[in-house]
Motif scaffolding. Sequence first.
Motif, PDB file in Angstrom:
ATOM      1  N   GLY A  56       0.796  -1.222   0.000  1.00  0.00           N
ATOM      2  CA  GLY A  56       0.000   0.000   0.000  1.00  0.00           C
ATOM      3  C   GLY A  56       0.831   1.275   0.000  1.00  0.00           C
ATOM      4  N   PRO A  57       1.752   1.447   0.960  1.00  0.00           N
ATOM      5  CA  PRO A  57       2.573   2.668   0.960  1.00  0.00           C
ATOM      6  C   PRO A  57       3.434   2.817  -0.286  1.00  0.00           C
ATOM      7  CG  PRO A  57       2.639   1.610   3.108  1.00  0.00           C
ATOM      8  CD  PRO A  57       1.945   0.654   2.186  1.00  0.00           C
ATOM      9  N   ALA A  58       3.801   1.704  -0.925  1.00  0.00           N
ATOM     10  CA  ALA A  58       4.597   1.801  -2.151  1.00  0.00           C
ATOM     11  C   ALA A  58       3.821   2.508  -3.255  1.00  0.00           C
ATOM     12  CB  ALA A  58       5.027   0.404  -2.599  1.00  0.00           C
ATOM     13  N   ASN A  59       2.490   2.422  -3.195  1.00  0.00           N
ATOM     14  CA  ASN A  59       1.665   3.116  -4.188  1.00  0.00           C
ATOM     15  C   ASN A  59       1.726   4.631  -4.022  1.00  0.00           C
ATOM     16  OD1 ASN A  59      -0.177   1.244  -5.992  1.00  0.00           O
ATOM     17  ND2 ASN A  59      -0.037   0.238  -3.997  1.00  0.00           N
ATOM     18  N   TRP A  60       2.139   5.098  -2.852  1.00  0.00           N
ATOM     19  CA  TRP A  60       2.325   6.547  -2.699  1.00  0.00           C
ATOM     20  C   TRP A  60       3.504   7.028  -3.541  1.00  0.00           C
ATOM     21  CZ3 TRP A  60       2.131   6.067   3.352  1.00  0.00           C
ATOM     22  CH2 TRP A  60       0.803   5.835   3.750  1.00  0.00           C
ATOM     23  N   LEU A  61       4.515   6.188  -3.678  1.00  0.00           N
ATOM     24  CA  LEU A  61       5.687   6.547  -4.470  1.00  0.00           C
ATOM     25  C   LEU A  61       5.451   6.308  -5.958  1.00  0.00           C
ATOM     26  CD1 LEU A  61       8.448   4.953  -2.202  1.00  0.00           C
ATOM     27  CD2 LEU A  61       7.687   7.336  -2.250  1.00  0.00           C
ATOM     28  N   LEU A  62       4.729   5.242  -6.266  1.00  0.00           N
ATOM     29  CA  LEU A  62       4.449   4.895  -7.662  1.00  0.00           C
ATOM     30  C   LEU A  62       3.008   4.403  -7.746  1.00  0.00           C
ATOM     31  CD1 LEU A  62       5.549   4.505 -10.565  1.00  0.00           C
ATOM     32  CD2 LEU A  62       6.152   2.162  -9.895  1.00  0.00           C
ATOM     33  N   PRO A  63       2.065   5.299  -8.055  1.00  0.00           N
ATOM     34  CA  PRO A  63       0.646   4.908  -8.072  1.00  0.00           C
ATOM     35  C   PRO A  63       0.291   4.093  -9.308  1.00  0.00           C
ATOM     36  CG  PRO A  63       0.875   7.209  -8.677  1.00  0.00           C
ATOM     37  CD  PRO A  63       2.249   6.736  -8.303  1.00  0.00           C
ATOM     38  N   ARG A  64       0.900   2.929  -9.386  1.00  0.00           N
ATOM     39  CA  ARG A  64       0.652   2.020 -10.511  1.00  0.00           C
ATOM     40  C   ARG A  64       0.360   0.632  -9.943  1.00  0.00           C
ATOM     41  NH1 ARG A  64       2.964   2.690 -15.519  1.00  0.00           N
ATOM     42  NH2 ARG A  64       1.991   0.640 -15.907  1.00  0.00           N
ATOM     43  N   PRO A  65      -0.888   0.354  -9.591  1.00  0.00           N
ATOM     44  CA  PRO A  65      -1.200  -0.929  -8.958  1.00  0.00           C
ATOM     45  C   PRO A  65      -0.890  -2.131  -9.831  1.00  0.00           C
ATOM     46  CG  PRO A  65      -3.208   0.219  -9.616  1.00  0.00           C
ATOM     47  CD  PRO A  65      -2.085   1.195  -9.771  1.00  0.00           C
ATOM     48  N   ASP A  66      -0.758  -1.910 -11.147  1.00  0.00           N
ATOM     49  CA  ASP A  66      -0.460  -3.036 -12.031  1.00  0.00           C
ATOM     50  C   ASP A  66       0.988  -3.510 -11.910  1.00  0.00           C
ATOM     51  OD1 ASP A  66       0.213  -0.525 -13.099  1.00  0.00           O
ATOM     52  OD2 ASP A  66       0.304  -1.333 -15.136  1.00  0.00           O
ATOM     53  N   ILE A  67       1.890  -2.639 -11.424  1.00  0.00           N
ATOM     54  CA  ILE A  67       3.305  -3.038 -11.374  1.00  0.00           C
ATOM     55  C   ILE A  67       3.969  -2.814 -10.023  1.00  0.00           C
ATOM     56  CG2 ILE A  67       3.621  -2.664 -13.852  1.00  0.00           C
ATOM     57  CD1 ILE A  67       5.096  -0.062 -13.141  1.00  0.00           C
ATOM     58  N   VAL A  68       3.412  -1.954  -9.159  1.00  0.00           N
ATOM     59  CA  VAL A  68       4.166  -1.571  -7.967  1.00  0.00           C
ATOM     60  C   VAL A  68       4.378  -2.754  -7.028  1.00  0.00           C
ATOM     61  CG1 VAL A  68       2.158  -0.800  -6.621  1.00  0.00           C
ATOM     62  CG2 VAL A  68       4.413   0.182  -6.162  1.00  0.00           C
ATOM     63  N   GLY A  69       3.355  -3.590  -6.836  1.00  0.00           N
ATOM     64  CA  GLY A  69       3.527  -4.759  -5.986  1.00  0.00           C
ATOM     65  C   GLY A  69       4.547  -5.719  -6.553  1.00  0.00           C
ATOM     66  N   ARG A  70       4.564  -5.865  -7.855  1.00  0.00           N
ATOM     67  CA  ARG A  70       5.531  -6.741  -8.512  1.00  0.00           C
ATOM     68  C   ARG A  70       6.953  -6.216  -8.318  1.00  0.00           C
ATOM     69  NH1 ARG A  70       3.931  -7.956 -14.532  1.00  0.00           N
ATOM     70  NH2 ARG A  70       5.219  -9.809 -14.114  1.00  0.00           N
ATOM     71  N   LEU A  71       7.133  -4.902  -8.407  1.00  0.00           N
ATOM     72  CA  LEU A  71       8.470  -4.332  -8.231  1.00  0.00           C
ATOM     73  C   LEU A  71       8.953  -4.505  -6.797  1.00  0.00           C
ATOM     74  CD1 LEU A  71       8.137  -1.058 -10.337  1.00  0.00           C
ATOM     75  CD2 LEU A  71       9.380  -3.146 -10.937  1.00  0.00           C
ATOM     76  N   VAL A  72       8.064  -4.294  -5.829  1.00  0.00           N
ATOM     77  CA  VAL A  72       8.438  -4.517  -4.427  1.00  0.00           C
ATOM     78  C   VAL A  72       8.851  -5.971  -4.223  1.00  0.00           C
ATOM     79  CG1 VAL A  72       7.568  -4.583  -2.059  1.00  0.00           C
ATOM     80  CG2 VAL A  72       7.022  -2.635  -3.531  1.00  0.00           C
ATOM     81  N   SER A 116       5.509 -11.393  -9.259  1.00  0.00           N
ATOM     82  CA  SER A 116       4.054 -11.306  -9.148  1.00  0.00           C
ATOM     83  C   SER A 116       3.678 -10.371  -8.001  1.00  0.00           C
ATOM     84  CB  SER A 116       3.461 -12.696  -8.902  1.00  0.00           C
ATOM     85  OG  SER A 116       3.679 -13.091  -7.549  1.00  0.00           O
ATOM     86  N   SER A 117       2.386 -10.163  -7.814  1.00  0.00           N
ATOM     87  CA  SER A 117       1.889  -9.369  -6.685  1.00  0.00           C
ATOM     88  C   SER A 117       1.469 -10.247  -5.513  1.00  0.00           C
ATOM     89  CB  SER A 117       0.688  -8.519  -7.129  1.00  0.00           C
ATOM     90  OG  SER A 117       1.060  -7.601  -8.129  1.00  0.00           O
ATOM     91  N   LEU A 118       1.812 -11.525  -5.559  1.00  0.00           N
ATOM     92  CA  LEU A 118       1.428 -12.463  -4.512  1.00  0.00           C
ATOM     93  C   LEU A 118       2.299 -12.299  -3.272  1.00  0.00           C
ATOM     94  CD1 LEU A 118       0.869 -15.544  -6.840  1.00  0.00           C
ATOM     95  CD2 LEU A 118      -0.901 -14.262  -5.636  1.00  0.00           C
ATOM     96  N   SER A 119       1.970 -13.040  -2.234  1.00  0.00           N
ATOM     97  CA  SER A 119       2.600 -12.826  -0.924  1.00  0.00           C
ATOM     98  C   SER A 119       3.770 -13.755  -0.629  1.00  0.00           C
ATOM     99  CB  SER A 119       1.544 -13.013   0.181  1.00  0.00           C
ATOM    100  OG  SER A 119       1.011 -14.337   0.137  1.00  0.00           O
ATOM    101  N   GLU A 120       4.017 -14.760  -1.483  1.00  0.00           N
ATOM    102  CA  GLU A 120       5.028 -15.757  -1.146  1.00  0.00           C
ATOM    103  C   GLU A 120       6.433 -15.177  -1.052  1.00  0.00           C
ATOM    104  OE1 GLU A 120       1.586 -18.171  -2.671  1.00  0.00           O
ATOM    105  OE2 GLU A 120       2.540 -16.255  -3.165  1.00  0.00           O
TER     106      GLU A 120
END
Length: 202
Positions: A56-72, A116-120
């Motif tokens: 969630g906070p990463a979206n403050w830096l890059l508001p791109r839900p399609d890629i931000v979780g994947r980059l993290v 991916s944006s998954l939690s593993e």
Amino acid sequence: MILSVIALALRLGFFLTTYDVPGDGPTRAIESYRWSLHPWLPTSGVWPPGLILLHGPANWLLPRPDIVGRLVNIILGTLTIPILYLLAYRSFGSIPALGGAFAVAVWPLHIELSASSLSEAPFVFEILAGLLFVDVALAARPRRCVLTVGIALIGWASMTRYEGWWFLPALPLYVLWRGRDLRLAAATGMTLAAFPGPPPHG
């Protein structure tokens, strides 16, 4: 360092040539983006809240839900390689540590999950990093600042995936065995018991 560079290249290559498979990954990405728009404290839901509070906070830096979780996840998946090496090196030496780090660096499943944006991938990083910090803290005399970081990481892992709950009763026993400090072990247990816990009732 070479293995980490290889791991990063493989994960970035997979990221650039694929997309998040429809299902849990995009759903979690959307939930994280919704949290970034209107932050709240999750107290219930289908999944534990750790991933939302990470992505969630990463979206403050890059508001791109399609890629931000994947980059993290790519970052944490790559950092898992040196963390695994250091943890294995402390117990088994350099050759097994290099073998284990190499195996994870090129393991197709870990590459895919890291992109991916998954939690593993975050979960594996949190568990290994937490165990490394705890082990370092208790190696000689207890270093409470380092131990606190380790406990926080294990606690975050329990908030990321339900499998992390298995570590919650084991870690205080390990702290007691290695640190020979009952109060420190009790404090560890009480800290980890904060989650999972009963949600507040209004």
